[in-house]
Design a protein around this motif. Sequence first.
Motif, PDB file in Angstrom:
ATOM      1  N   ILE A   1      51.515 -14.307  48.999  1.00 42.98           N
ATOM      2  CA  ILE A   1      51.367 -13.948  47.518  1.00 42.98           C
ATOM      3  C   ILE A   1      52.673 -14.315  46.770  1.00 42.98           C
ATOM      4  CG2 ILE A   1      52.171 -11.580  47.774  1.00 42.98           C
ATOM      5  CD1 ILE A   1      50.133 -10.985  45.373  1.00 42.98           C
ATOM      6  N   HIS A   2      52.318 -15.419  45.865  1.00 41.82           N
ATOM      7  CA  HIS A   2      53.383 -16.046  44.881  1.00 41.82           C
ATOM      8  C   HIS A   2      54.284 -17.151  45.473  1.00 41.82           C
ATOM      9  CE1 HIS A   2      53.545 -12.816  41.467  1.00 41.82           C
ATOM     10  NE2 HIS A   2      52.244 -13.038  41.850  1.00 41.82           N
ATOM     11  N   SER A   3      53.765 -17.256  47.050  1.00 39.25           N
ATOM     12  CA  SER A   3      54.568 -18.214  47.766  1.00 39.25           C
ATOM     13  C   SER A   3      54.027 -19.447  48.145  1.00 39.25           C
ATOM     14  CB  SER A   3      55.110 -17.536  49.044  1.00 39.25           C
ATOM     15  OG  SER A   3      55.827 -16.405  48.812  1.00 39.25           O
TER      16      SER A   3
ATOM     17  N   GLU B   1      45.875 -13.780  31.903  1.00 34.88           N
ATOM     18  CA  GLU B   1      47.496 -13.605  31.269  1.00 34.88           C
ATOM     19  C   GLU B   1      48.354 -12.519  32.134  1.00 34.88           C
ATOM     20  OE1 GLU B   1      47.677 -15.429  26.916  1.00 34.88           O
ATOM     21  OE2 GLU B   1      47.517 -13.153  27.031  1.00 34.88           O
ATOM     22  N   GLU B   2      47.611 -12.228  33.390  1.00 33.26           N
ATOM     23  CA  GLU B   2      48.380 -11.099  34.052  1.00 33.26           C
ATOM     24  C   GLU B   2      49.610 -11.690  34.667  1.00 33.26           C
ATOM     25  OE1 GLU B   2      49.410  -8.460  37.432  1.00 33.26           O
ATOM     26  OE2 GLU B   2      48.825 -10.666  37.448  1.00 33.26           O
ATOM     27  N   GLU B   3      49.435 -12.879  35.062  1.00 35.29           N
ATOM     28  CA  GLU B   3      50.979 -13.255  35.815  1.00 35.29           C
ATOM     29  C   GLU B   3      52.222 -13.391  34.778  1.00 35.29           C
ATOM     30  OE1 GLU B   3      51.305 -13.095  38.533  1.00 35.29           O
ATOM     31  OE2 GLU B   3      49.687 -13.441  39.794  1.00 35.29           O
ATOM     32  N   ILE B   4      51.733 -13.154  33.359  1.00 32.38           N
ATOM     33  CA  ILE B   4      52.597 -13.281  32.257  1.00 32.38           C
ATOM     34  C   ILE B   4      52.835 -12.004  31.633  1.00 32.38           C
ATOM     35  CG2 ILE B   4      52.964 -15.836  31.721  1.00 32.38           C
ATOM     36  CD1 ILE B   4      50.938 -15.542  29.565  1.00 32.38           C
TER      37      ILE B   4
ATOM     38  N   GLY C   1      40.011  -8.179  36.972  1.00 34.32           N
ATOM     39  CA  GLY C   1      40.655  -9.089  37.923  1.00 34.32           C
ATOM     40  C   GLY C   1      41.572 -10.125  36.842  1.00 34.32           C
ATOM     41  N   HIS C   2      42.066 -11.167  37.444  1.00 31.31           N
ATOM     42  CA  HIS C   2      42.843 -12.143  36.568  1.00 31.31           C
ATOM     43  C   HIS C   2      42.696 -13.395  37.130  1.00 31.31           C
ATOM     44  CE1 HIS C   2      46.670 -12.513  39.120  1.00 31.31           C
ATOM     45  NE2 HIS C   2      46.468 -11.407  39.269  1.00 31.31           N
ATOM     46  N   TYR C   3      42.258 -14.347  36.351  1.00 31.20           N
ATOM     47  CA  TYR C   3      41.933 -15.670  36.945  1.00 31.20           C
ATOM     48  C   TYR C   3      42.918 -16.619  36.792  1.00 31.20           C
ATOM     49  CZ  TYR C   3      41.199 -17.040  31.875  1.00 31.20           C
ATOM     50  OH  TYR C   3      41.433 -17.461  30.595  1.00 31.20           O
TER      51      TYR C   3
ATOM     52  N   THR D   1      44.256 -15.315  47.056  1.00 30.92           N
ATOM     53  CA  THR D   1      44.479 -13.947  47.216  1.00 30.92           C
ATOM     54  C   THR D   1      44.939 -13.295  45.855  1.00 30.92           C
ATOM     55  OG1 THR D   1      45.237 -12.276  48.835  1.00 30.92           O
ATOM     56  CG2 THR D   1      46.914 -13.504  47.896  1.00 30.92           C
ATOM     57  N   ASP D   2      45.608 -13.927  45.135  1.00 31.01           N
ATOM     58  CA  ASP D   2      46.106 -13.367  43.694  1.00 31.01           C
ATOM     59  C   ASP D   2      45.415 -14.099  42.481  1.00 31.01           C
ATOM     60  OD1 ASP D   2      47.594 -11.938  41.989  1.00 31.01           O
ATOM     61  OD2 ASP D   2      49.604 -12.654  42.569  1.00 31.01           O
ATOM     62  N   ASN D   3      44.414 -13.978  42.109  1.00 25.41           N
ATOM     63  CA  ASN D   3      43.439 -13.053  42.391  1.00 25.41           C
ATOM     64  C   ASN D   3      42.191 -13.429  42.482  1.00 25.41           C
ATOM     65  OD1 ASN D   3      42.114 -10.740  40.267  1.00 25.41           O
ATOM     66  ND2 ASN D   3      42.709  -9.795  42.377  1.00 25.41           N
TER      67      ASN D   3
ATOM     68  N   VAL E   1      47.099 -17.940  37.658  1.00 28.79           N
ATOM     69  CA  VAL E   1      47.719 -17.896  38.838  1.00 28.79           C
ATOM     70  C   VAL E   1      49.062 -17.991  38.573  1.00 28.79           C
ATOM     71  CG1 VAL E   1      45.646 -18.874  40.206  1.00 28.79           C
ATOM     72  CG2 VAL E   1      47.342 -20.347  39.349  1.00 28.79           C
ATOM     73  N   GLN E   2      50.020 -17.887  39.557  1.00 29.61           N
ATOM     74  CA  GLN E   2      51.468 -18.199  39.492  1.00 29.61           C
ATOM     75  C   GLN E   2      51.746 -19.727  39.671  1.00 29.61           C
ATOM     76  OE1 GLN E   2      54.392 -16.773  39.647  1.00 29.61           O
ATOM     77  NE2 GLN E   2      53.480 -14.746  38.973  1.00 29.61           N
ATOM     78  N   PRO E   3      52.663 -20.264  39.041  1.00 29.42           N
ATOM     79  CA  PRO E   3      52.785 -21.860  39.454  1.00 29.42           C
ATOM     80  C   PRO E   3      52.825 -21.929  40.740  1.00 29.42           C
ATOM     81  CG  PRO E   3      54.689 -20.698  37.688  1.00 29.42           C
ATOM     82  CD  PRO E   3      53.546 -19.765  38.273  1.00 29.42           C
TER      83      PRO E   3
HETATM   84 ZN    ZN Z   1      50.350 -12.322  40.907  1.00 27.89          ZN
END
Ligand code: ZN
Length: 456
Positions: free
Chosen positions: A426-428, A152-155, A85-87, A118-120, A89-91
């Motif tokens: 998600i991302h919103s 670092e999943e979101e990057i 998983g990834h801890y 939700t992410d994630n 998050v998006q901005p």
């Molecule tokens: Zn994402």
Amino acid sequence: MQEEAIGNNIIMNEKHLDDLVSYLKFPSVSTDSHYKENVRGCAEWLSSKIDEVGLEASIHETPGHPIVIGKNKHSEDKPTVMIYGHYDVQPADPIDLWDSPPFEPLIKDGKIYARGSTDNKGQHLAHLLGLGETLNENGDLPVNIIYLVEGEEEIGSPNLEPFLIENKEDLDCDVIAVSDTGMIGPGMGTFTYGLRGVACMEVKVIGPSKDLHSGVFGGAVANPCNAISKMISSLHDLDGRIKVDGFYDRVKEIEDWEKTAWSKIELNENETLDLTGAPELFGETGFSDNERRWSRPTAEVNGIGGGYQGEGSKTVIASESFVKLSFRLVPEQDPEEILNLVRYHFEQCKPKGVRVEYEMGHSGKAYLMDPQSGYGLAAQRALRNTFDSDPALIREGGSIPIVQSFKDVLNVDTLLLGLALPDCQIHSPNENFSIENFYDGIRLNRNLINEIGMIH
Ligand code: ZN
Ligand code: BES
């Protein structure tokens, strides 16, 4: 431990929900260096939670954000399952559009609202708590676990693939499970056997050395904003097909069984309009909504800039313009090749009078596995046991590039058992995670490790 029934038969273990709330309070935004310490704080919180549930935690430094790992005592006669998983998050931007602050989790109408819910974080925390419950009850797990969560999943996971290569032996496993994808609807277990890939690029168009009066010089020098618009519009034809030479050469066609299966779970047009708020649907001619989103490549402008952006008008020729592009890719397309084709395309069609610079961003290949493989079927049984119905088999349009790296480096398949609902934002702004799905995720983990434990 207090347990209470709320709403639709959800048995709510309050301690689990408290853990989720604590976890969501960390603004672990990986892309923005201002949040570096919050990202680390989040990793440390997770590490103590891993210890608390009875696994052994370790934090692994990388040139970027740390990787957190939890393991039980491994034994040779059990299969090894990695849960990823990834801890990060998006901005949270645009903050103004949130109904409640993004890092002050709010529980309302059966959902928890927070960036990363939700992410994630909600999804992989559910797995950890599921492992904790099994350990609590049985003192042991039916499988060896490597619980690996990156920051670092979101990057684009820049440091995880090198970490996999360096620690290949320690990370040796039989299969990987990830809950970082969607479910087709509430209570409808969903097995995702494919993801799109992604390739990013930024293009800068440079004209005059300074902003110019558009009356004095307009018509005599090229305008970088006009030029970039022309280049962007050269990417598609009117049917939504991408006009870059060679772009579709390697695209894997959709199988007939997929077309049939996906047509049965197609959202109707109004549902997609509702979810997106778009005035009407548009996409590549000849493909259904699901086909367009899950198995066809795209070219998207993610950001565009140049010239005057303030109130009123300003008669100016800007000296520069830029566009941030990403291409969603499907199986067999190669990200590097695609970026080179696009660059060549722009070089051919760029207007006269400007200079163009390219910066290639992160990328990752698409992923596709056989849903009927032994582990694929085990995952489907776990979903059936959790949701009491046959799971839907889908691909997803979003990307988790490390999943194909798992295949390339560790030579294992990844089971994608998503828990995100279509309206999870998600991302919103107002990202949310269904509390029912959080608890279902805990049960899913328990069913999954039992099913995999039984295969061996
Ligand atoms: Zn994402
Ligand atoms: N969880 C998403 C990926 C996703 C979303 C898969 C919905 C399937 C359905 C993940 O966190 C994500 O946002 N990935 C990025 C990857 C990129 C930054 C390399 C994406 O898809 O844009």
